[in-house]
Design a protein around this motif. Structure first.
Motif, mmCIF file in Angstrom:
data_model
loop_
_atom_site.group_PDB
_atom_site.id
_atom_site.type_symbol
_atom_site.label_atom_id
_atom_site.label_comp_id
_atom_site.label_asym_id
_atom_site.label_seq_id
_atom_site.Cartn_x
_atom_site.Cartn_y
_atom_site.Cartn_z
ATOM 1 N N LEU A 136 0.821 -1.210 0.000
ATOM 2 C CA LEU A 136 0.000 0.000 0.000
ATOM 3 C C LEU A 136 0.856 1.260 0.000
ATOM 4 O O LEU A 136 0.471 2.274 0.542
ATOM 5 C CB LEU A 136 -0.883 -0.026 1.263
ATOM 6 C CG LEU A 136 -2.199 0.724 1.258
ATOM 7 C CD1 LEU A 136 -3.150 0.119 0.261
ATOM 8 C CD2 LEU A 136 -2.814 0.669 2.655
ATOM 9 N N SER A 137 2.031 1.216 -0.624
ATOM 10 C CA SER A 137 2.986 2.316 -0.480
ATOM 11 C C SER A 137 2.614 3.570 -1.267
ATOM 12 O O SER A 137 3.092 4.667 -0.945
ATOM 13 C CB SER A 137 4.375 1.846 -0.901
ATOM 14 O OG SER A 137 4.343 1.409 -2.243
ATOM 15 N N GLU A 138 1.760 3.423 -2.272
ATOM 16 C CA GLU A 138 1.420 4.600 -3.085
ATOM 17 C C GLU A 138 0.686 5.639 -2.236
ATOM 18 O O GLU A 138 -0.284 5.324 -1.555
ATOM 19 C CB GLU A 138 0.543 4.192 -4.262
ATOM 20 C CG GLU A 138 0.390 5.297 -5.280
ATOM 21 C CD GLU A 138 -0.122 4.804 -6.614
ATOM 22 O OE1 GLU A 138 0.156 3.651 -6.974
ATOM 23 O OE2 GLU A 138 -0.815 5.592 -7.274
ATOM 24 N N GLY A 139 1.163 6.883 -2.294
ATOM 25 C CA GLY A 139 0.556 7.954 -1.493
ATOM 26 C C GLY A 139 1.261 8.167 -0.170
ATOM 27 O O GLY A 139 0.838 9.006 0.629
ATOM 28 N N THR B 125 5.003 9.466 6.114
ATOM 29 C CA THR B 125 4.374 10.689 5.636
ATOM 30 C C THR B 125 3.251 10.350 4.669
ATOM 31 O O THR B 125 3.461 9.587 3.716
ATOM 32 C CB THR B 125 5.401 11.594 4.931
ATOM 33 O OG1 THR B 125 6.399 11.972 5.870
ATOM 34 C CG2 THR B 125 4.734 12.866 4.395
ATOM 35 N N VAL B 126 2.084 10.916 4.953
ATOM 36 C CA VAL B 126 0.981 10.855 3.998
ATOM 37 C C VAL B 126 1.202 12.036 3.066
ATOM 38 O O VAL B 126 1.152 13.191 3.507
ATOM 39 C CB VAL B 126 -0.382 10.973 4.729
ATOM 40 C CG1 VAL B 126 -1.525 10.921 3.741
ATOM 41 C CG2 VAL B 126 -0.513 9.887 5.788
ATOM 42 N N THR B 127 1.459 11.781 1.819
ATOM 43 C CA THR B 127 1.912 12.870 0.937
ATOM 44 C C THR B 127 0.792 13.851 0.581
ATOM 45 O O THR B 127 1.029 15.036 0.403
ATOM 46 C CB THR B 127 2.535 12.311 -0.352
ATOM 47 O OG1 THR B 127 1.588 11.440 -0.978
ATOM 48 C CG2 THR B 127 3.800 11.535 -0.044
ATOM 49 N N SER B 128 -0.444 13.357 0.524
ATOM 50 C CA SER B 128 -1.578 14.239 0.219
ATOM 51 C C SER B 128 -2.850 13.588 0.790
ATOM 52 O O SER B 128 -3.385 12.660 0.190
ATOM 53 C CB SER B 128 -1.711 14.430 -1.293
ATOM 54 O OG SER B 128 -2.826 15.249 -1.596
ATOM 55 N N ALA B 129 -3.275 14.087 1.917
ATOM 56 C CA ALA B 129 -4.401 13.451 2.623
ATOM 57 C C ALA B 129 -5.667 13.500 1.765
ATOM 58 O O ALA B 129 -5.968 14.511 1.125
ATOM 59 C CB ALA B 129 -4.628 14.158 3.951
#
Lengths: 114, 112
Positions: free
Chosen positions: A60-63, A77-81
């Motif tokens: 589930l690494s995307e994002g 880090t969540v890159t874009s919630a």
């Protein structure tokens, strides 16, 4: 005994925001993991690290980004919630990293995105 | 394709009964099967585990029965107590790598 400390315990974010979750362990374990737990679902692996500065992608690494700054800490880090996203993020560690080793989990960071 | 499946999302039993939680898996190479117990607001914790060379593992009131040919296993909780109410995750892994796969969990409620 040891402990895994996750901070913050609760995280409220805005859509599109970059959010960072932190995890510290004092077991002196080699391998650390980040899992995502959605309500009624199992644990899905986001990233893991078998040693300092190592990073391995899970399912589930995307994002997400991750960083293993030192042996005892692993941040996510969540890159874009995403709007209305709600999940618990669990950090874990294990001794050698072989899959037959016991995982020790933190209490989780509960994320809500408005 | 989900690697580990738990047949029930939830299970309710009365105090004193035996709770049976079922699990199946896809990959014949899996050789280690831990069960994790999770209480609300906490992370999962290892409860009991079995290796594929065994067909039964017992620890107090908790027993795993393992069927390698059928690729399934079950966790039996004897004399269930209200304090056993929790979510139970079946998991599986293969010795040759660092990955462990979790099922979706079974939420057990033990009624007094």
């Amino acid at each position: 005994g040891g402990i895994i400390t996750q901070t913050p315990k609760f995280l409220i974010g805005q859509e599109g925001q970059k959010l960072t979750l932190k995890c510290q362990q004092n077991f002196n374990h080699d391998t650390m993991y980040w899992y995502r737990q959605d309500s009624g679902k199992g644990l899905r692996l986001i990233y893991y690290s078998i040693t300092e500065n190592d990073l391995q992608k899970g399912d589930l690494s995307e994002g997400y980004d991750a960083s293993r700054e030192k042996k005892s800490s692993f941040s996510l880090t969540v890159t874009s919630a995403q709007k209305n996203e709600m999940a618990v993020f669990l950090c874990a560690s294990s001794i050698v990293g072989g899959s037959n080793e016991r995982l020790f989990f933190g209490h989780g960071t509960k994320l809500s995105v408005l | 394709q989900q690697q580990v499946r738990q047949s029930s999302q939830s299970l309710t039993v009365w105090e004193g009964e035996t709770a049976i939680l079922n699990c199946s898996y896809e990959n014949s190479a899996f050789d280690y099967f831990p069960w994790y117990q999770q209480f609300p607001g906490e992370g999962p914790a290892l409860l009991i585990a079995i290796r594929s060379v065994s067909d039964k593992k017992e620890d107090g009131r908790f027993t795993i029965f393992f069927n390698k040919r059928e690729k399934n296993l079950s966790l039996h909780i004897k004399d269930s107590q209200p304090g056993d109410s929790a979510t139970y995750f079946c998991a599986a892994s293969e010795n040759s790598n660092n990955r462990i796969f979790f099922g979706d969990g079974t939420q057990l409620v033990v009624k007094p």
